[in-house]
Design an enzyme around this catalytic site. Sequence first.
Site, PDB file in Angstrom:
ATOM      1  N   ARG A  96       4.287  -1.730  -8.006  1.00  0.00           N
ATOM      2  CA  ARG A  96       5.165  -0.625  -8.406  1.00  0.00           C
ATOM      3  C   ARG A  96       5.855  -0.901  -9.739  1.00  0.00           C
ATOM      4  NH1 ARG A  96       2.330   0.467  -5.184  1.00  0.00           N
ATOM      5  NH2 ARG A  96       2.618   1.407  -3.128  1.00  0.00           N
ATOM      6  N   SER A 111       8.854   7.442  -0.762  1.00  0.00           N
ATOM      7  CA  SER A 111       9.495   6.165  -0.435  1.00  0.00           C
ATOM      8  C   SER A 111      10.639   5.909  -1.404  1.00  0.00           C
ATOM      9  CB  SER A 111       8.476   5.025  -0.536  1.00  0.00           C
ATOM     10  OG  SER A 111       7.412   5.241   0.372  1.00  0.00           O
ATOM     11  N   GLU A 163      13.160   2.911  -5.631  1.00  0.00           N
ATOM     12  CA  GLU A 163      11.908   3.168  -6.341  1.00  0.00           C
ATOM     13  C   GLU A 163      12.045   4.299  -7.361  1.00  0.00           C
ATOM     14  OE1 GLU A 163       7.302   4.305  -5.178  1.00  0.00           O
ATOM     15  OE2 GLU A 163       8.412   2.962  -3.884  1.00  0.00           O
TER      16      GLU A 163
END
Length: 351
Positions: free
Chosen positions: A160, A239, A343
């Site tokens: 990520r 998420s 995130e």
Amino acid sequence: MQVLHDAPLAPLTTFRLGGPAGRLVTATTDDEVIAAVREADEHGTPLLVIGGGSNLVIGDKGFDGTALRIATRGFTLTGTSLEVAAGEVWTDVVARTVEAGLAGVECLAGIPGSAGATPIQNVGAYGQEVSATLTEVVAYDRREGRTVTLSNAECAFAYRHSRFKQDPDRHVVLRVRFELEDAGGLSAPLKYPETARALGVSAGERVPAALARETVLKLRAGKGMVLDPEDHDTWSAGSFFTNPILGAAQFDAFLARVAARLGPDVAPPAFPAGDGTVKTSAAWLIDRAGFTKGYGTGPARISTKHALALTNRGGATTEDLLALAREVVAGVHAAFGITLVNEPVTVGVSL
């Protein structure tokens, strides 16, 4: 190129949150994107780049600068080589590659947002990451004032993460290139156990790519991870926290906290993450810290379908969302000694 002043930004995000932009520019060509970026840079105007808005948390006061909405289009498939414009809708890109009988991104179906955002976050799900098939990113380099082409290695991909996320003010993604696989209409080997189980096969096997895509879409929809304007569980950024990656000492301390809180027979999710590190599940941490599905009483709550998604139930403010996020972070840290990291990108606010 369309230019609006004091323009609402909330409708451009999947959270449907955030105040207005001083100026909103919608660019439909690469030249328009570059012109808007150059104008902002030359005048010292703060710049916010928006694609699909699926990874943004914008403050209630909005953005005092130029918001640039990238709405470029372009999908060119030559054999197994694909080039897409940054403004293309990612879910449509996946669908078209599967229709062409190619493998490599079929398990990334249903992820909201634009194609240009995928390398920034190194988007991944169900055993696939864009970094596995991405070959090049064409971007405007704001520091050098020119268009550059960056190889996969130059993108510095990690979990990520990428050089674009590390230095968010330098590059504006214009085009993304991929090298896919012609496996006779079959998918790439399935890596994610949940997907394999749902398909009744073993990890490592291939299935028809269209079937893999359909299965992933069903799995995501069951968790509220496929956009649906009527379903408030999808008024989210997917998420909200990344899965923590722990060093050996951190993981041992974590296991001790789990045993003390939940009992010696409870084993948390653990996956090798390279270099002796271990990845564990943020969703598991959130749930076991007491923040179960549907947690909350206000307009911002945890999804009723997935503990990892924070949602706007309608009428929420960004501060409502952040208050919930901070509560979850504090609770997980108190329970397990792990600090969750958000995130989505925050604009004008922070946890």
